[in-house]
Design an enzyme around this catalytic site. Structure first.
Site, PDB file in Angstrom:
ATOM      1  CG  ASP A 159      27.030  13.281  40.508  1.00  0.00           C
ATOM      2  OD1 ASP A 159      26.844  12.011  40.415  1.00  0.00           O
ATOM      3  OD2 ASP A 159      25.728  14.044  40.766  1.00  0.00           O
ATOM      4  CG  HIS A 187      22.306  13.254  39.615  1.00  0.00           C
ATOM      5  ND1 HIS A 187      23.350  12.834  40.171  1.00  0.00           N
ATOM      6  CD2 HIS A 187      21.391  12.213  39.959  1.00  0.00           C
ATOM      7  CE1 HIS A 187      23.336  11.575  40.855  1.00  0.00           C
ATOM      8  NE2 HIS A 187      21.874  11.256  40.859  1.00  0.00           N
TER       9      HIS A 187
HETATM   10  N1  LIG Z   1      20.825  12.998  43.285  1.00  0.00           N
HETATM   11  C1  LIG Z   1      21.586  11.969  43.837  1.00  0.00           C
HETATM   12  O1  LIG Z   1      22.687  12.024  43.790  1.00  0.00           O
HETATM   13  C2  LIG Z   1      20.947  10.730  44.220  1.00  0.00           C
HETATM   14  C3  LIG Z   1      21.625   9.600  44.862  1.00  0.00           C
HETATM   15  C4  LIG Z   1      21.115   8.419  45.229  1.00  0.00           C
HETATM   16  C5  LIG Z   1      19.626   8.186  45.301  1.00  0.00           C
HETATM   17  N2  LIG Z   1      18.806   9.264  44.482  1.00  0.00           N
HETATM   18  C6  LIG Z   1      17.639   9.046  44.457  1.00  0.00           C
HETATM   19  O2  LIG Z   1      16.780   9.516  45.543  1.00  0.00           O
HETATM   20  C7  LIG Z   1      15.419   8.786  45.776  1.00  0.00           C
HETATM   21  C8  LIG Z   1      15.301   8.003  46.976  1.00  0.00           C
HETATM   22  O3  LIG Z   1      16.062   7.148  47.276  1.00  0.00           O
HETATM   23  P1  LIG Z   1      16.096   5.979  48.252  1.00  0.00           P
HETATM   24  O4  LIG Z   1      17.100   5.097  48.199  1.00  0.00           O
HETATM   25  O5  LIG Z   1      15.748   6.616  49.822  1.00  0.00           O
HETATM   26  O6  LIG Z   1      14.541   5.203  47.908  1.00  0.00           O
HETATM   27  P2  LIG Z   1      13.535   4.474  48.985  1.00  0.00           P
HETATM   28  O7  LIG Z   1      12.819   3.671  47.991  1.00  0.00           O
HETATM   29  O8  LIG Z   1      14.527   3.628  49.850  1.00  0.00           O
HETATM   30  O9  LIG Z   1      12.652   5.419  49.658  1.00  0.00           O
HETATM   31  C9  LIG Z   1      11.950   6.495  48.548  1.00  0.00           C
HETATM   32  C10 LIG Z   1      10.694   6.882  49.675  1.00  0.00           C
HETATM   33  O10 LIG Z   1      10.174   8.025  49.194  1.00  0.00           O
HETATM   34  C11 LIG Z   1       8.670   7.527  49.307  1.00  0.00           C
HETATM   35  N3  LIG Z   1       7.646   8.217  48.499  1.00  0.00           N
HETATM   36  C12 LIG Z   1       7.322   7.698  47.429  1.00  0.00           C
HETATM   37  N4  LIG Z   1       6.574   8.732  46.734  1.00  0.00           N
HETATM   38  C13 LIG Z   1       6.337   9.627  47.721  1.00  0.00           C
HETATM   39  C14 LIG Z   1       5.751  10.862  47.597  1.00  0.00           C
HETATM   40  N5  LIG Z   1       4.746  11.285  46.679  1.00  0.00           N
HETATM   41  N6  LIG Z   1       5.747  11.970  48.938  1.00  0.00           N
HETATM   42  C15 LIG Z   1       6.538  11.368  49.732  1.00  0.00           C
HETATM   43  N7  LIG Z   1       7.438  10.106  49.861  1.00  0.00           N
HETATM   44  C16 LIG Z   1       7.174   9.493  48.708  1.00  0.00           C
HETATM   45  C17 LIG Z   1       8.595   6.042  49.446  1.00  0.00           C
HETATM   46  O11 LIG Z   1       7.356   5.769  50.093  1.00  0.00           O
HETATM   47  C18 LIG Z   1       9.868   5.826  50.282  1.00  0.00           C
HETATM   48  O12 LIG Z   1       9.835   5.594  51.576  1.00  0.00           O
HETATM   49  C19 LIG Z   1      15.486   8.072  44.442  1.00  0.00           C
HETATM   50  O13 LIG Z   1      14.813   8.722  43.489  1.00  0.00           O
HETATM   51  C20 LIG Z   1      16.955   7.799  44.271  1.00  0.00           C
HETATM   52  O14 LIG Z   1      17.135   7.577  42.618  1.00  0.00           O
HETATM   53  C21 LIG Z   1      19.432  10.611  44.105  1.00  0.00           C
END
Ligand SMILES: NC(=O)c1ccc[n+]([C@@H]2O[C@H](COP(=O)([O-])OP(=O)(O)OC[C@H]3O[C@@H](n4cnc5c(N)ncnc54)[C@H](O)[C@@H]3O)[C@@H](O)[C@H]2O)c1
Length: 326
Positions: A159, A187
């Site tokens: 952000d 966030h």
């Molecule tokens: N804070 C921020 O600014 C910000 C920005 C973008 C995305 N995000 C968040 O980041 C997260 C991941 O995004 P992404 O695009 O990589 O998602 P994605 O779905 O491509 O990948 C998520 C991964 O996490 C794994 N996973 C699920 N449960 C798990 C557990 N208990 N232990 C270990 N691994 C586990 C899944 O198998 C998958 O490989 C999401 O929650 C998204 O909302 C945050």
């Protein structure tokens, strides 16, 4: 050459993981002289995909990459680790209420907090990226009572970076001219990007734009940027999120520049009247591997209202998972 440090990444087989791991291994996060051991944690069904990512990391022949561990066991994933980037989280499914999402994630992050408490380095630095990031960080922290609560942070750097670029574009400058940006709070769509304290080439940013643009264009653009990217790309931001995670950890480990500051979701000590114990995004400076909240930033009535609204949302999220907090 320094001794390798251990870096755990959860959700390592996901899209942010794919944009993140190669940069950590190349030295972008901890410096070009710091070898790393990557400890990659994901769930059992993702192990084949994770093995493929490991093969690609090997094929890069990164000089700083000392070892790679792939696991679906949190105890192994967090063993002796120095840095943890908690990216893996449960996404919101069809028909899932906000409360269900909070609870599903509370289950994941309480297990990981306990594993950190039992297995990780006592000096571990934890960054939570998986959403809802601030509340997931709180759950992780509360489940790791033997580790200093200051060691658990949540990511608002994406952000922060978005806001820097938006004001640079508006004023015809580059991001190099923008300093003292602050994202306050959660966030989420209630976050408050503060232009009153931001400087453009040393001048207060708020003096260079009109209040209507600030309130009606700038703030909503930054708050809604994640949704705009999903609409355009058909997938959520990944490379920019990975980049922000690198920036966050690099600032924390290696320090912030001069008298500039960055935005970090950190354990509130009551600064600016924000309820103690919430994981709230503040302006922070880092040195010697530690962060501190910048004090005496000017807060007018407009800022106070926005800061309180995002604080209320964080308190509600916390209360929603209260029964799951130790
Ligand atoms: N804070 C921020 O600014 C910000 C920005 C973008 C995305 N995000 C968040 O980041 C997260 C991941 O995004 P992404 O695009 O990589 O998602 P994605 O779905 O491509 O990948 C998520 C991964 O996490 C794994 N996973 C699920 N449960 C798990 C557990 N208990 N232990 C270990 N691994 C586990 C899944 O198998 C998958 O490989 C999401 O929650 C998204 O909302 C945050």
């Amino acid at each position: 050459m320094k001794q390798p440090v251990r870096v755990t990444v959860t959700g390592a087989a996901g899209q942010i993981g794919y944009a993140l791991l190669f940069r950590i291994a190349s030295g972008a996060m901890l410096g070009n002289d710091q070898p790393v051991i990557l400890q990659l944690l994901d769930i059992t069904p993702a192990m084949d995909a994770l093995e493929g990512v490991k093969m690609e990391l090997e094929d890069c022949a990164f000089p700083l990459l000392a070892d790679i561990v792939c696991t679906d066991d949190p105890g192994t994933g967090f063993k002796d680790t120095d840095y943890a980037l908690l990216v893996g989280a449960r996404p919101r499914g069809p028909g899932m209420e906000r409360k269900d999402l909070l609870e599903a994630n509370a289950a994941i992050f309480s297990v990981q907090g306990k594993a950190i408490n039992e297995r990780a380095s006592r000096n571990i630095k934890v960054l939570v990226v998986g959403n809802p990031a601030n509340t997931n960080a709180l759950i992780t922290q509360r489940n790791a009572p033997d580790i200093n609560p200051r060691n658990f942070t949540a990511m608002t750097r994406l952000d922060h970076n978005r806001a820097k670029t938006q004001i640079a574009l508006k004023t015809g400058r580059t991001v190099n001219d923008i300093t003292r940006m602050t994202i306050w709070g959660n966030h989420s769509a209630t976050q408050y990007p503060d232009l009153f304290n931001t400087r453009v080439d040393g001048q207060p940013a708020i003096g260079l734009v009109d209040q209507a643009w600030y309130e009606e264009t700038f703030i909503p653009t930054v708050q809604q940027r994640g949704a705009a990217i999903i609409k355009a790309r058909g997938a959520s931001s990944a490379a920019s999120a990975a980049n922000a995670a690198i920036d966050h950890m690099r600032s924390w480990a290696l320090g912030t520049d001069g008298d500039d500051w960055v935005s970090m979701g950190v354990h509130s000590d009551g600064s600016y009247g924000i309820e103690e114990g919430l994981i709230y995004s503040f302006p922070c400076r880092c040195s010697d591997g530690d962060w501190s909240i910048v004090q005496d930033v000017e807060i007018g009535d407009f800022s106070r209202g926005k800061m309180s609204a995002t604080e209320r949302e964080l308190a509600e999220e916390r209360d929603g998972v209260k029964h799951l907090l130790p």
